[in-house]
Design an enzyme around this catalytic site. Structure first.
Site, short mmCIF file in Angstrom:
data_model
loop_
_atom_site.label_atom_id
_atom_site.label_comp_id
_atom_site.label_asym_id
_atom_site.label_seq_id
_atom_site.Cartn_x
_atom_site.Cartn_y
_atom_site.Cartn_z
N PHE A 14 0.80 -1.17 -0.17
CA PHE A 14 -0.05 -0.11 0.06
C PHE A 14 1.00 1.35 -0.02
CE2 PHE A 14 -1.91 3.13 3.05
CZ PHE A 14 -2.90 3.77 2.01
N ASP A 46 18.42 -14.47 4.15
CA ASP A 46 19.69 -14.52 4.78
C ASP A 46 20.52 -13.21 4.52
OD1 ASP A 46 21.02 -15.20 2.55
OD2 ASP A 46 21.58 -17.18 2.96
N ASN A 80 9.49 -6.04 12.03
CA ASN A 80 9.72 -4.53 12.30
C ASN A 80 11.12 -4.30 12.69
OD1 ASN A 80 6.88 -4.11 11.01
ND2 ASN A 80 6.21 -4.31 13.28
N TYR A 130 3.05 -3.68 18.80
CA TYR A 130 3.37 -3.19 17.42
C TYR A 130 4.29 -1.90 17.58
CZ TYR A 130 2.44 -0.25 13.39
OH TYR A 130 2.47 0.59 12.18
#
Length: 302
Positions: A14, A46, A80, A130
């Site tokens: 997106f 990797d 993340n 998050y």
């Protein structure tokens, strides 16, 4: 740095898709490479594979538009935080000092006082996994930048909306439910609580912020809020969407909102730093953004 070579991860997503559109063909960008996940998966791949990709492209700027909104703590940390660590290590080894731009989140701040325009130096206290995984990634990039390993930029994106918004986001889900209601599949639109104030920013504005960060000749941008600088309730945003769709039926608020923002009832950015260090300001209004959400969904169904 003039006309940089840019390596963009997540170009099919997106936000990444909008960033690709903004970067592609812009005269300030020398070359743009957008590897697919089959070429290199940042989560599963990797270190050797990532280093090989960097050697093949030799970028001046690396932009990461990948990430995860939901999942287990381990999944969020891997997508993340660990991905950011991998990128730092690879860029520092193959292209030391190159600019590394990552997309952070307003979730890094946690709760802020009602009425406050939160600036980048505000203390960060995420309320969920998050936000915590994004904050950890931001701190890793700050440390690597301070050590001279990379030129790190975290664009702390608030609530991105616009054409192609995914159902994982409130307005993306609302658009699908409104479409179903208009088609007669449902007599109402059931959503979670809509009283929280959010700072919605158009994905096309996020893309121009990435372009500004990639094309800048100045080092040391650091953490930069990317937002509209306005706070509205989620209810108001959904109402704008309903108006764009021509929906006049019921919108039911029930259940709970997403865990990543639970307990945060106010969020508005101070975007002065974005103007000062990137020369950036948002262009799209909330009504324009929600009209684009609906137009994209409506057009896809025809």
């Amino acid at each position: 740095m003039t006309r940089p070579r840019v390596l963009l991860f997540g170009a099919s997503g997106f936000v990444g898709g909008a960033v690709r559109t903004a970067l592609d063909g812009d005269p300030r960008i020398g070359a743009l490479a957008c590897p697919s996940r089959s070429r290199h998966d940042l989560v599963a791949g990797d270190a050797d594979g990532l280093a090989a990709l960097l050697r093949d492209t030799m970028p001046d700027v690396v932009v990461n538009c990948t990430g995860r909104l939901s999942g287990t703590a381990a999944e969020l940390a891997e997508a993340n935080t660990v991905v950011t660590a991998k990128l730092i290590d690879a860029v520092a080894a193959v292209a030391p000092g190159a600019r590394l731009i990552r997309l952070g989140s307003a979730g890094e701040y946690g709760k802020v006082p009602h009425g406050t325009s939160v600036a980048e130096d505000h203390p960060c206290a995420p309320v969920g996994e998050y936000g915590a995984t994004h904050l950890a990634a931001t701190r890793l990039l700050q440390l690597a930048t301070a050590a001279g390993r990379v030129d790190g930029v975290t664009l702390r994106v608030f609530n991105p909306i616009g054409p192609g918004l995914h159902r994982d986001n409130l307005l993306g889900r609302a658009a699908l439910l409104i479409r179903d209601a208009l088609a007669g599949a449902s007599g109402r639109v059931p959503l979670g609580p809509l009283g929280a104030h959010r700072d919605f920013v158009d994905v096309r504005d996020v893309a121009t912020a990435v372009l500004a960060a990639a094309a800048s000749t100045e080092h040391g941008a650091g953490v930069v809020n990317i937002a509209s600088g306005r706070a509205v309730t989620a209810r108001e945003a959904v109402q704008h969407l309903a108006e764009a769709a021509g929906y006049t039926g019921a919108i039911a608020e029930q259940g709970m909102g997403p865990a990543r923002s639970a307990g945060v009832d106010w969020m508005r950015a101070d975007i002065g730093r974005a103007a000062a260090v990137l020369g950036w300001a948002p262009e799209y209004t909330l009504p324009e953004s929600v009209k684009a959400i609906w137009a994209a969904l409506d057009g896809a169904e025809r």
